[in-house]
Structures are given as structure tokens and as C-alpha cells.
Design a protein around this motif. Structure first.
Motif, PDB file in Angstrom:
ATOM      1  N   LEU A 188      19.627  10.967  34.077  1.00 43.95           N
ATOM      2  CA  LEU A 188      20.524  11.179  32.982  1.00 43.95           C
ATOM      3  C   LEU A 188      20.895   9.965  32.345  1.00 43.95           C
ATOM      4  N   THR A 189      21.285   8.743  33.284  1.00 41.52           N
ATOM      5  CA  THR A 189      21.869   7.582  32.798  1.00 41.52           C
ATOM      6  C   THR A 189      20.891   6.751  31.902  1.00 41.52           C
ATOM      7  N   ARG A 190      19.449   6.986  32.035  1.00 40.21           N
ATOM      8  CA  ARG A 190      18.531   6.261  31.167  1.00 40.21           C
ATOM      9  C   ARG A 190      18.564   7.113  29.921  1.00 40.21           C
ATOM     10  N   GLN A 191      18.711   8.406  29.898  1.00 41.06           N
ATOM     11  CA  GLN A 191      18.905   9.180  28.666  1.00 41.06           C
ATOM     12  C   GLN A 191      20.182   8.616  27.614  1.00 41.06           C
ATOM     13  N   LEU A 192      21.336   8.657  28.440  1.00 39.07           N
ATOM     14  CA  LEU A 192      22.418   8.182  27.784  1.00 39.07           C
ATOM     15  C   LEU A 192      22.178   6.603  27.547  1.00 39.07           C
ATOM     16  N   ALA A 193      21.539   5.678  28.225  1.00 41.57           N
ATOM     17  CA  ALA A 193      21.143   4.437  27.827  1.00 41.57           C
ATOM     18  C   ALA A 193      20.493   4.341  26.614  1.00 41.57           C
ATOM     19  N   ALA A 194      19.493   5.244  26.456  1.00 47.15           N
ATOM     20  CA  ALA A 194      18.688   5.176  25.018  1.00 47.15           C
ATOM     21  C   ALA A 194      19.319   5.771  23.989  1.00 47.15           C
ATOM     22  N   ALA A 195      20.476   6.798  24.333  1.00 46.81           N
ATOM     23  CA  ALA A 195      21.318   7.067  23.080  1.00 46.81           C
ATOM     24  C   ALA A 195      22.508   6.332  22.772  1.00 46.81           C
ATOM     25  N   ILE A 196      22.992   5.320  23.621  1.00 49.43           N
ATOM     26  CA  ILE A 196      24.160   4.763  23.438  1.00 49.43           C
ATOM     27  C   ILE A 196      23.921   3.411  23.742  1.00 49.43           C
ATOM     28  N   ASP A 197      24.373   2.269  22.793  1.00 49.41           N
ATOM     29  CA  ASP A 197      24.286   0.980  23.071  1.00 49.41           C
ATOM     30  C   ASP A 197      25.474   0.320  23.656  1.00 49.41           C
ATOM     31  N   HIS A 198      25.733   0.515  24.977  1.00 48.06           N
ATOM     32  CA  HIS A 198      27.183   0.264  25.592  1.00 48.06           C
ATOM     33  C   HIS A 198      26.826  -0.529  26.862  1.00 48.06           C
ATOM     34  N   PRO A 199      27.294  -1.586  26.837  1.00 51.26           N
ATOM     35  CA  PRO A 199      27.106  -2.417  28.130  1.00 51.26           C
ATOM     36  C   PRO A 199      27.415  -1.920  29.472  1.00 51.26           C
ATOM     37  N   GLU A 200      28.266  -1.048  29.615  1.00 56.38           N
ATOM     38  CA  GLU A 200      28.770  -0.291  30.941  1.00 56.38           C
ATOM     39  C   GLU A 200      27.724   0.728  31.224  1.00 56.38           C
ATOM     40  N   VAL A 201      27.189   1.371  30.104  1.00 53.79           N
ATOM     41  CA  VAL A 201      26.002   2.333  30.347  1.00 53.79           C
ATOM     42  C   VAL A 201      24.863   1.468  31.006  1.00 53.79           C
ATOM     43  N   ALA A 202      24.472   0.298  30.333  1.00 49.38           N
ATOM     44  CA  ALA A 202      23.443  -0.393  31.110  1.00 49.38           C
ATOM     45  C   ALA A 202      23.820  -0.972  32.371  1.00 49.38           C
ATOM     46  N   GLY A 203      25.040  -1.227  32.488  1.00 49.02           N
ATOM     47  CA  GLY A 203      25.543  -1.739  33.853  1.00 49.02           C
ATOM     48  C   GLY A 203      25.540  -0.620  34.841  1.00 49.02           C
ATOM     49  N   LEU A 204      25.573   0.331  34.402  1.00 43.43           N
ATOM     50  CA  LEU A 204      25.376   1.539  35.743  1.00 43.43           C
ATOM     51  C   LEU A 204      24.042   1.938  35.802  1.00 43.43           C
ATOM     52  N   LEU A 205      23.271   1.581  34.933  1.00 46.11           N
ATOM     53  CA  LEU A 205      21.759   2.088  35.150  1.00 46.11           C
ATOM     54  C   LEU A 205      21.149   0.953  35.851  1.00 46.11           C
ATOM     55  N   ALA A 206      21.614  -0.151  35.680  1.00 50.52           N
ATOM     56  CA  ALA A 206      21.240  -1.456  36.577  1.00 50.52           C
ATOM     57  C   ALA A 206      21.517  -1.065  37.986  1.00 50.52           C
TER      58      ALA A 206
END
Length: 381
Positions: A188-206
């Protein structure tokens, strides 16, 4: 049909009912009733289209409830809208439901609790442990959230920060328990990262990728826990680590630091060390300082005390620990570890035994019990 399959279908079925006009609380109740019916009926008469069956039965359950509280005119309108039984479109509504549960009428804490319970599938006890509150308190919070949104149309999705918090807690529960929860949180976090350009989304996925990469080394063949320092790093998933580091570096380059990026940076430093003794604990302490500044989290302060003990010696770690509430989960286990490193084996053995009694799960309790037994053998020799 096993329980895991039913649980996997639940978010999608709830989402379909919400899109067809049901409010979330009523949709959740209707789906739960349909799941009970499935457990009763399916063993003898399995449906060809399980999802379609669940949607049809859940919608009928919803209508039955609506009829008891609506006028005849409203009943007739709802009956006309009843979906025709048959195959249902393959749509994954889970991430949408996460956003819908983060409704503006709820506080962030209530939104997270409701989503974890209704969509994430966690028990009230698991959510209470994640929030460091009594189970009864969390049960009341979830009940209030349901009452607040009862009858509310979910056409105002909540904010990204609340959804990230939910995904983070679902991953944490899966990381220490069920594998499918952790994998689902990553998906789900991958989906969110693909839909939203947000550094904290990327940080959570990492962060998720860097932790999940170590999972194969976290337990021994007999199921016992293996501490980070003792893990066979050859078992770590290097491709997942590389992906996590790349995502993190791109997020940090945007100079909008958040708590998930800071946590991911700590995880990356652990992943970068070829052996435990090569870990850059000084940098890790610096990142914990950033994390404490961002969150003022007692858990972050507890982990910082461990890092200080590694970077500056166990007595420095104990001094940092002394400033924290000793009722904090795992406080006693950290104290035991630092006392052992300081050479006070008797105190460490006693604290390991105390920590085992407070452990939140069986593998952790067994690990702490073995630590206490190991030190007691040394003390008697």
C-alpha cells in the motif's frame, strides 16, 4: 475458504458498499455479518465468486438494517439500488479506505485507531500496545470514533500524515508478528508513493524496505529471536536494502526532513555495516537526536539511550535511560542490556527476568528468559 482469504477480501467489500452509498460504520457492520454467514455456509456450499457473494450478502445485511431506521420511501429507493449478484470488478479499495477513515470529523489519533481496527484487521489489544495505552482506553476511543462517523458520508478524505501513521503501525505489527501484514503495508505504501510526490511517503517506504530486508535473519530455525548484533547479515536482502537506500537518498535531497526519513536513515546506517562492530553509532545517535526533536517520542528516546550506550559507553546509556519513565515498554530490557555491558551481571540477570514477565509476545519473552538464564549460569560458575 480460510480466514486469511476472508480478511483479504474485507477491505474491498467494505469499499464497494461505501461507494454504493453506505456510510463506513454501517458498511463495516454489514460486512462482518456477511463474513459470519460465509463461515457458516461456505464449507458445504462454496461460491464460484466469493467476492460477489460477500458483496451481495453484505449489501442485503446493510439494507435489512437500513429498513429498520428509514421510511418506506427510503427503503424502496435503497432496494432498487441493490446490486445484481454476479462477478464484481477487480478493484483494490484498501488504500482509498485508509484515506476515508482519516475523516476530518475525527482526531488523527481516532482516525488511526479506527483504520487499524476496521481496515488493518488489528485487534483492540494490538492497537492499544502500539499506542502505549490500556486496552479499555483504546476500546472506548474506537467506539467513540465509530459513533462520530456513524451516518457521515465519506466524501472528505483525510490527510496523508494520518494515513502514513496507520501504514507505519500496520507494518510494525506485521514486522513483529504476521508476515502478511508487513507485506501488505509495503504494498500500500508503494501505491501511495506512486500516487503522491511526498518526501515522507518515500521515507516511510524506505524505512519499511530496510527493515523488511532483515526479516529472514531475525529468527533462528527454532523460531527464537536473533538480536541485530548476532544476525547473519548474509541473509539480508541486499536488493531490497539498495532500493530502500536509493529511495531515502532521493527523499533527503529534498531537504524536508520528517520522522520517517530520520528513522529510515538510522535503518540505513545499520544496513550499511558489514558487521555489528562496524556500525556507526555516533551517526545513529545524531539521527536519534533529530528524531527526538521531530517527535519527542518516548520510544525514540528509549532507542536513543541504547545508541548512546553503544557510542559513548554503557554508563552514558544508563544515564540517558534514567531520564525516562521506567514504565515505558522494553525499558527494563534496555536497562538489563546496558547493565550487562557495564559488567553488572547480577543486576542484568534480575532485570532480564523482570523484562521477560513484561514481554508483549512469546518470542520476546523466551529470548529475555534465555538471557537471564545465560547470565545466571555465568554467575554460578
Amino acid at each position: 475458504m480460510d480466514e486469511a482469504v476472508l480478511r483479504a477480501l474485507t477491505p474491498t467489500v467494505i469499499g464497494i458498499l461505501v461507494r454504493r452509498g453506505a456510510d463506513f460504520a454501517a458498511a463495516e457492520d454489514a460486512v462482518q455479518d456477511a463474513l459470519v454467514e460465509a463461515v457458516r455456509v461456505w464449507p458445504d456450499d462454496p461460491p464460484r465468486d466469493p467476492k460477489g457473494w460477500l458483496v451481495t450478502v453484505a449489501w442485503r445485511k446493510f439494507l435489512d438494517t437500513a429498513r429498520a431506521h428509514s421510511s418506506r420511501r427510503q427503503r424502496e429507493e435503497r432496494i432498487e439500488a441493490e446490486p445484481v449478484p454476479g462477478p464484481i470488478e477487480a478493484v483494490d479499495d484498501t488504500l482509498q479506505l485508509y484515506f476515508l477513515c482519516a475523516h476530518p470529523s475525527l482526531t488523527p489519533a481516532s482516525s488511526v485507531a479506527l483504520t487499524l481496527r476496521a481496515v488493518g484487521g488489528l485487534t483492540t489489544r494490538q492497537i492499544a500496545q502500539a499506542y502505549l495505552v490500556p486496552e479499555a482506553t483504546m476500546a472506548q476511543r474506537i467506539s467513540r470514533a465509530k459513533r462520530t462517523v456513524s451516518g457521515v458520508r465519506f466524501n472528505q478524505p483525510g490527510d496523508v500524515a494520518t494515513v502514513l501513521r496507520v501504514l507505519y503501525l500496520v507494518f510494525n505489527e506485521g514486522y513483529s508478528g504476521e508476515l502478511d501484514l508487513a507485506a501488505e503495508a509495503i504494498r500500500l505504501t508503494r501505491q501511495l508513493a506512486a500516487a503522491i510526490d511526498h518526501p515522507e511517503v518515500a521515507g516511510l517506504l524506505a524505512l519499511m524496505l530496510l527493515h523488511h530486508a532483515r526479516r529472514p535473519a531475525r529468527t533462528a530455525p527454532d523460531g527464537s529471536l536473533v538480536p541485530l548484533a548476532e544476525q547473519d547479515r548474509r541473509l539480508w536482502d541486499t536488493r531490497m536494502i539498495a532500493e530502500g537506500v536509493d529511495i531515502l537518498q532521493a527523499a533527503l535531497a529534498r531537504d524536508r526532513l520528517g520522522e520517517f526519513q530520520a528513522q529510515a536513515a538510522i535503518a540505513a546506517l545499520h544496513a550499511d555495516a558489514r558487521a555489528a562492530e562496524e556500525t556507526d553509532w555516533v551517526q545513529i545517535v545524531e539521527w536519534y537526536d533529530e528524531l527526538v526533536h521531530l517527535t519527542d517520542s518516548p520510544v525514540a528516546r528509549l532507542n536513543r539511550a541504547v545508541a548512546v550506550g553503544e557510542a559513548d559507553g554503557p554508563r552514558a546509556g544508563l544515564a540517558a535511560l534514567a531520564a525516562l519513565d521506567d514504565a515505558l515498554p522494553r525499558h527494563t530490557a534496555v536497562a538489563a542490556y546496558l547493565h550487562e555491558r557495564d559488567g553488572d551481571l547480577a543486576t542484568a540477570a534480575r532485570l532480564y527476568a523482570e523484562a521477560a514477565d513484561k514481554a508483549p509476545n512469546l518470542p520476546e519473552r523466551d529470548h529475555l528468559t534465555r538471557q537471564a538464564a545465560r547470565l545466571n549460569v555465568l554467575l554460578r560458575s
